[in-house]
Design a protein around this motif. Sequence first.
Motif, short mmCIF file in Angstrom:
data_model
loop_
_atom_site.label_atom_id
_atom_site.label_comp_id
_atom_site.label_asym_id
_atom_site.label_seq_id
_atom_site.Cartn_x
_atom_site.Cartn_y
_atom_site.Cartn_z
N GLY A 1 21.35 30.30 43.37
CA GLY A 1 22.40 29.37 43.80
C GLY A 1 23.61 29.74 43.56
N ILE A 2 23.80 30.92 42.55
CA ILE A 2 25.05 31.59 42.32
C ILE A 2 25.39 32.60 43.10
CG2 ILE A 2 25.25 30.38 39.89
CD1 ILE A 2 24.58 33.01 38.77
N THR A 3 26.49 33.01 43.26
CA THR A 3 26.70 34.41 43.85
C THR A 3 26.88 35.57 42.74
OG1 THR A 3 29.21 34.28 43.79
CG2 THR A 3 28.05 33.13 45.54
N LYS A 4 26.87 36.90 43.45
CA LYS A 4 26.97 38.07 42.49
C LYS A 4 27.98 37.97 41.83
CE LYS A 4 27.19 43.08 42.57
NZ LYS A 4 26.99 44.26 43.65
N GLU A 5 29.13 37.56 42.37
CA GLU A 5 30.88 37.31 41.77
C GLU A 5 30.69 36.48 40.54
OE1 GLU A 5 30.01 37.55 44.85
OE2 GLU A 5 30.92 39.47 45.36
N GLN A 6 30.07 35.36 40.88
CA GLN A 6 29.75 34.23 39.63
C GLN A 6 29.19 34.96 38.43
OE1 GLN A 6 28.05 31.27 42.09
NE2 GLN A 6 30.21 30.08 42.37
N GLU B 1 31.60 37.20 36.75
CA GLU B 1 32.54 36.42 35.96
C GLU B 1 32.01 35.81 34.61
OE1 GLU B 1 36.21 34.89 35.28
OE2 GLU B 1 35.54 36.31 36.76
N GLN B 2 30.53 35.33 34.59
CA GLN B 2 29.84 34.60 33.55
C GLN B 2 29.75 35.82 32.38
OE1 GLN B 2 26.53 32.97 34.79
NE2 GLN B 2 27.17 31.22 36.05
N ARG C 1 28.42 45.00 38.53
CA ARG C 1 29.27 45.05 39.56
C ARG C 1 28.65 46.36 40.46
NH1 ARG C 1 33.68 44.95 36.78
NH2 ARG C 1 34.27 42.98 37.53
N ARG C 2 28.07 47.27 39.71
CA ARG C 2 27.64 48.50 40.50
C ARG C 2 26.33 48.37 41.07
NH1 ARG C 2 30.37 53.11 38.42
NH2 ARG C 2 28.70 54.56 39.17
#
Length: 628
Positions: A69-74, A77-78, A92-93
């Motif tokens: 339910g969360i995105t890669k960006e979230q 950020e966590q 990120r990679r």
Amino acid sequence: MAGGGEKAANFTVSLRRLIRQLRPQRVAIVAAIVLGTISVALGVVGPKILGRATDLMLAGIIGKSMPAGITKEQAIEQAIQAGNADMAEMLRRLDFVPGEGIDFGAIGTVLLIVLGLYLVSFAFSYAQGWILNGAVQRTVYRMREQISAKIDRLPLSYFDKQARGEVLSRVTNDIDNVSQSLQQTLSQLLNSLLMIIGVLVMMFWISPTLALVALLSVPVAMVVTTVIGKRSQKLFAANWKHTGELNAHIEEAFTGHSLVKVFGRQREVEAEFERRNGDLFKAGFGAQFISGIIMPVMFLVGNLNYVVIAVIGGLRVASGQMNIGDVQAFIQYSRQFTQPLTQVASMANLLQSGVASAERVFELIDADEMTPEPEASLPETVEGRVAFEHVNFSYSPEQPLITDLNLVARPGQTVAIVGPTGAGKTTLVNLIMRFYDLDGGRITMDGVDIASVSRSDVRSRIGMVLQDTWLFGGTIRENIAYGRPDATEEEIIEAATATFVDRFVHSLPDGYDTVIDAEGSNVSAGEKQLITIARAFLADPSLLILDEATSSVDTRTELLVQQAMSALRSGRTSFVIAHRLSTIRDADLILVMSDGAIVEQGSHHELLEARGAYFDLYESQFQAALED
């Protein structure tokens, strides 16, 4: 020109010359380079793509561990909020989806792509090997042709100074070693160099820093190869020199094996063999041992390089500067980088051995040849007038043998040459055959200087029967027909009958089809002599040379052969070298030689009446026999 030394004095010059032998195959070699480049390019891309499969697997593991339910960006950020910046950089990679596991379909696609690349790479590599092998074998084939043609152009004096086993070793062992060295090194060297270039490109693409670390092993490898190579080079040259010397000794000892037994010289022969074999062992062991050090040293350098790359790569993954798949690919590339370096270094011993053999072959190719063949030829019909005009000759400048010799043999005349051993009798006929060139004066045949026409033309008009008989491996019929290959069966049998070969042939199981081995050991010495006389009879020469041609024939057969020889000499100019004076009583002219000069000449009765040198020779043979 042929040098006296046997060591590879100039490795670079000999290597360049060996490479020049490959020039006629340059189209094939260029094609092999293109195919090899494609093969290597496809092969070196594989680890990079396999690294993608590792990244997909790691991404699936990480994605599965995160809540859906969360995105890669979230997720990134966590990680940042948790104070784990390195973890955030690594996430990120990676290409992951939180909550989803490993994408086996994508991994399977990557693996199929890699498999396809490797299969195509193998196909190009196979084609490259086939083309290169053909190029090498054609090159060695041409070198063998050069040596064969060279041997035909070498003067007899060259073989007088060289042991036969040594020459055979150059023609067989050294050529085979050149072939083996080119076969193994050319393909591996080309592929190794292409692999080094391809792997370097991929390593710099993935990580310039790690690539520079990997390059530190190159100067180490060069230093190791250079230092060890210089020491082993001389040993490889000595190895092939001692191989030739040992072959010469074995050939000589086996050829004269019966004499060794008769005189009880087995221990001396064995001792000489042990000495030469020991020299070969020392040179061969030293060359292989010293050059063999290259491999373990290069493995050590490669392993140290591997450890350094693994440590630095792990730190860069932990810091998020590289993907783990890229590190995995780079470690594979580092292995692929050190492996061709090790192969190049290990090929140094093969290359040095091959160049040492090539230099020995080139020494044979560069040996002084006979003087160039003139294009002129003798008249179609030769009457057989032979004249020596102020002839000078010596085997070595320090020891003159024949000085200002003058002699005329008229057509159809039988000229007998007698004298003590070393007087120059055989030398005289060797000069007629142009086995040696004169130091001065000239020899003419029907007024034509034989030096002004080709040797083959002169020899085609001469039939020669030597004291040392030589038969080739083959049937009796083939040995007789060697004098004239186009002779008919009737002509062969006629020649055999005239020289009394036919008399003993029918006692053999297969008659004229009896196969004579290379040494002629299945016929007696007298029978071999008769076959060589039949060979000369069949050739029907204009000029006949008999060098003690009946020396191995029994007394009864000698009388028969003398009759055949009288018929053979009829109408031909004949030179007869004789030690038994009873065989030349009917000669038209008898020459008595001593120290290279004619001291007496005349008929048998004239020389006996003169009571000179011939009379002394005659008395020494017949009076001594009567007294006994």
